[in-house]
Design a protein around this motif. Structure first.
Motif, short mmCIF file in Angstrom:
data_model
loop_
_atom_site.label_atom_id
_atom_site.label_comp_id
_atom_site.label_asym_id
_atom_site.label_seq_id
_atom_site.Cartn_x
_atom_site.Cartn_y
_atom_site.Cartn_z
N ASP A 180 -10.42 4.61 0.82
CA ASP A 180 -11.91 3.47 1.15
C ASP A 180 -12.41 3.28 0.64
OD1 ASP A 180 -9.48 3.57 3.18
OD2 ASP A 180 -10.79 5.01 4.74
N ASP A 181 -13.40 3.75 0.02
CA ASP A 181 -14.43 3.66 -1.34
C ASP A 181 -13.76 3.26 -2.45
OD1 ASP A 181 -16.59 4.72 0.63
OD2 ASP A 181 -16.20 6.77 -0.06
N ASP A 182 -12.64 3.56 -2.80
CA ASP A 182 -11.64 2.70 -4.01
C ASP A 182 -11.02 1.83 -4.25
OD1 ASP A 182 -11.07 2.30 -7.00
OD2 ASP A 182 -10.15 4.19 -7.28
N PRO A 183 -11.32 0.27 -3.97
CA PRO A 183 -10.65 -0.83 -3.83
C PRO A 183 -9.21 -1.39 -4.92
CG PRO A 183 -12.94 -1.44 -4.74
CD PRO A 183 -13.55 -0.33 -4.87
N TYR A 184 -9.93 -0.18 -5.71
CA TYR A 184 -8.18 0.13 -7.30
C TYR A 184 -7.51 1.29 -7.01
CZ TYR A 184 -11.12 -4.36 -8.46
OH TYR A 184 -11.43 -5.02 -8.83
N ALA A 185 -6.96 2.13 -5.84
CA ALA A 185 -6.76 2.99 -6.34
C ALA A 185 -5.79 3.84 -6.60
CB ALA A 185 -7.49 3.90 -4.49
#
Length: 704
Positions: free
Chosen positions: A122-127
């Motif tokens: 949720d904290d990384d839009p590019y996960a």
């Protein structure tokens, strides 16, 4: 200013070479320059270019040796690289829990990711693409920082491979580009001939091209001056005049578009109309300007259906004053760190507060009454940030190069400039009176050959040694999106005792783990770069520029540089904006906003570059660069691309001749920390459609 060889040791060694300079050079460069580079030979001190005209004794302004008197600056540089080493997680997949905790504290839509292996999705839009992005940027950075000749951009394909440089134009694209210019030029000449024969044309005041203006002109208005060219002095050369009228004006609506908002991630572009075939452009204003008068008549000759089309447009909007605008995703501004997006939170209070004590303008140059406490604070922060002893702030980025370079070099000096350097550098070099040589873009081997020949042969005719040799490069080349091959450039300059001048207009604040520019990114000690120049107009949301160097250099420049001695001083309000943005970037505001901005800029740029390359477009530049040029080649595609993007709510920058070579027309995307992945994905969907429409997939197909 006395004559002296640029490097006594280098000169003594090179004067013994035999007549076959080329064979000797090939032997020398056979090995690895970096592994065999000897310690830098300290050249004698360099005096100001204008010191010979002063009654005061000349003082040294640029010593290349960095001895005990520079202990403080060396300590600063070591601290910078110590912090860089601690932040090495930015270049790896290993992170700590503290980094993840700081990322989770951000929250909200604008949460900016960090590069750690263990992260909450949720904290990384590019996960979902993190691993591929990091692999691509790591390969590109290792190849770039590790040397290997000319620097070049690469892009990802498939599972994360690397494709060649995108500036290798295909034969089909080259032929059709030349053909496009031939058609445009031929059509322009035919129209000029017809206008001359029939006496009618948009560029003839008495012709039909001005019927709209003549109809609206009041009876009391005096008649316009005659069209007889013998009555006027020529302002432009014939080719420049023709090119402007018959080529540039055809696509003038694609340039100089005014906006009615901040240059943030989304901007409002004012609608413009033309009544004379794009000869002139007029801001539309309220939509009522499109409606014919109720009393009859033809109004202003704009299609009466245009009003309905504006209102039904997906991106239509109006300003509070009622002017028609188009809401667009901004893919062209230099708002690298997104200060235009969150200015109310990050800078507004301090910037507006500065007006309580100081005016908006001091109305004087720096040498008179134009220096305030804020100017001194800006220069102190800049010097500390870039790792130099002192700095000087000027009120215009372009004029920083244009006035500083003539103060550093003059007759008897040699300036060696990268062939793709900015116009401000070109103007400054020409104004200096020094001899000028250019080397192939980012090619350290070609630079070395030029320096060898310059030292061996000396000045033309007299064969005297050059007083000094100044090598000028940029951190990020604005039309290429490429980083400077700084390691190899500095290595060559060390070997031959040349001074290094680095323009970091596009790299300072946007490059490196902590935003300290090209030196930090490539691992070059700032002490090895004699002059560091940059601007405040990109990453810092302000205006003006700076030059940082040893204190003796800056002291001399304060007196001799025209930008300091004669130009108006930088506004105190802008100084406070610069100070506030530096505090945010360095984390001295008590938040991690600056770190998250730097991470977001890098991630947004790498993601956008990766997806553009996946489309099969020719994308120039390096990963981690916020500038992404996409090649258009054909002149007819310049206008088509810009207009199709505007129709879809994308504000883009297109560039053609003469700003770039005639075959190298391009669109230039500039990514910001203010963009989100949602913004970029939407833009990529629209660009994918435009690429199909205009046949731009030159990396996949010869025919686009």
């Amino acid at each position: 200013m006395g004559n002296r060889p640029p490097s006594h040791a280098a000169y003594s060694a090179l004067v013994e070479v035999d007549d076959d300079l080329e064979d000797d050079y090939n032997d020398d460069v056979g090995g690895s320059p970096r592994s065999t580079t000897p310690p830098r030979t300290p050249p004698p001190p360099m005096t100001s270019a204008s010191s010979t005209h002063s009654s005061a004794p000349s003082s040294p302004i640029m010593g290349a040796s960095h001895d005990d008197e520079h202990t403080a600056i060396t300590t600063t540089a070591e601290a910078i690289y110590a912090s860089t080493k601690e932040s090495s997680s930015l270049f790896s997949s290993v992170g700590d829990s503290a980094e993840e905790d700081r990322c989770r504290e951000g929250g909200g839509r604008r949460t900016l990711p960090t590069t750690t292996a263990k992260r909450v999705v949720d904290d990384d839009p590019y996960a979902d693409v993190r691993e591929r992005m990091e692999n691509l940027r790591s390969m590109d950075r290792n190849r770039h920082v590790g040397g290997g000749g000319r620097g070049g951009g690469c892009g990802g394909v498939g599972g994360g491979g690397v494709v060649p440089r995108g500036d290798d134009i295909t034969i089909f694209a080259a032929v059709t580009t030349y053909l496009g210019y031939v058609v445009l030029i031929a059509t322009g000449h035919i129209r000029d001939i017809c206008a001359s024969v029939f006496g009618k044309g948009r560029y003839l005041r008495s012709g039909s091209g001005d019927h709209h203006h003549r109809r609206r002109r009041r009876r009391t208005t005096p008649p316009p001056p005659p069209n007889d060219p013998t009555k006027y002095a020529p302002l432009l050369k014939s080719w420049e005049n023709f090119y402007t009228r018959r080529l540039y004006h055809r696509i003038q609506d694609c340039f100089n578009r005014p906006i009615a908002s901040r240059p943030c991630a989304t901007i409002s572009v004012l609608e413009r109309v033309s009544h004379d075939g794009n000869k002139t452009m007029t801001v539309l204003g309220p939509l009522s300007n499109l409606v014919p008068p109720r009393g009859g008549g033809r109004g202003n000759d704009v299609d009466v259906d245009a009003c309905a089309s504006y209102r039904s447009g997906e991106h239509y909007d109006e300003t509070p004053e009622g002017a028609a605008v188009r809401r667009c995703l901004n893919l062209g501004s230099y708002n690298y760190l997104g200060f235009a997006d969150d200015w109310d939170v990050t800078c507004k209070r301090d910037v507006l507060g500065s007006l309580a004590a100081l005016p908006s303008s001091v109305g004087s140059s720096r040498l008179e009454y134009g220096t305030t406490v804020l100017h001194r604070e800006v220069e102190r922060i800049v010097a500390s940030f870039v790792g130099k002893e002192d700095a000087m702030a000027l009120n215009m980025g372009f004029n920083t190069n244009a006035t500083v370079i003539p103060a550093l070099a003059s007759t008897g000096d040699l300036i060696v400039s990268d062939e793709l350097n900015h116009t401000s550098i070109v103007n400054g070099a020409r104004a200096s009176g020094a001899a000028i040589r250019t080397f192939r873009h980012n090619d350290a081997a070609d630079l070395e050959m030029i320096l060898r020949e310059a030292i061996v042969y000396g000045q033309p005719r007299t064969r005297r040694s050059w007083n000094r040799i100044l090598v000028v490069v940029e951190g990020v080349y604005s039309m290429e999106g490429e980083y400077c091959n700084l390691r190899d450039v500095v290595s060559v300059c060390k070997r031959y005792g040349a001074y290094v001048y680095l323009d970091e207009a596009h790299s300072i604040g946007a490059m490196g783990p902590t935003g300290r520019g090209c030196c930090e990114y490539t691992g070059v000690d700032p002490a090895d770069v004699d002059v560091l120049m940059g601007t405040f107009t990109k990453s810092f949301g302000g205006m003006g520029g700076y030059v940082a160097a040893d204190k003796s250099v800056i002291d001399e420049l304060r007196r001799d540089c025209a930008g300091s001695a004669y130009h108006n001083s930088l506004s105190p309000v802008v100084c406070q904006q610069i100070i506030s943005s530096f505090q945010v970037i360095m984390g001295k505001d008590g938040t991690d906003i600056g770190r998250r901005k730097l991470n977001a800029l890098r991630d947004n740029s790498n993601y956008f570059r990766m997806r553009l390359t996946d489309m099969g477009l020719h994308v120039l530049g390096n990963y981690d660069s916020p500038i992404m040029p996409v090649m258009l080649y054909n002149p007819t595609k310049i206008a088509a691309f810009s207009r199709e993007c505007l129709k879809r709510g994308l504000a883009v920058v297109v560039v053609g001749f003469p700003a770039v070579p005639i075959l190298m027309s391009r669109a230039r995307f500039c990514i910001s920390a203010g963009h989100t992945r949602v913004d970029l994905d939407r833009a990529l969907r629209e660009l994918d459609e435009v690429a199909d429409l205009l046949k731009l997939r030159y990396a996949r197909s010869t025919f686009g």
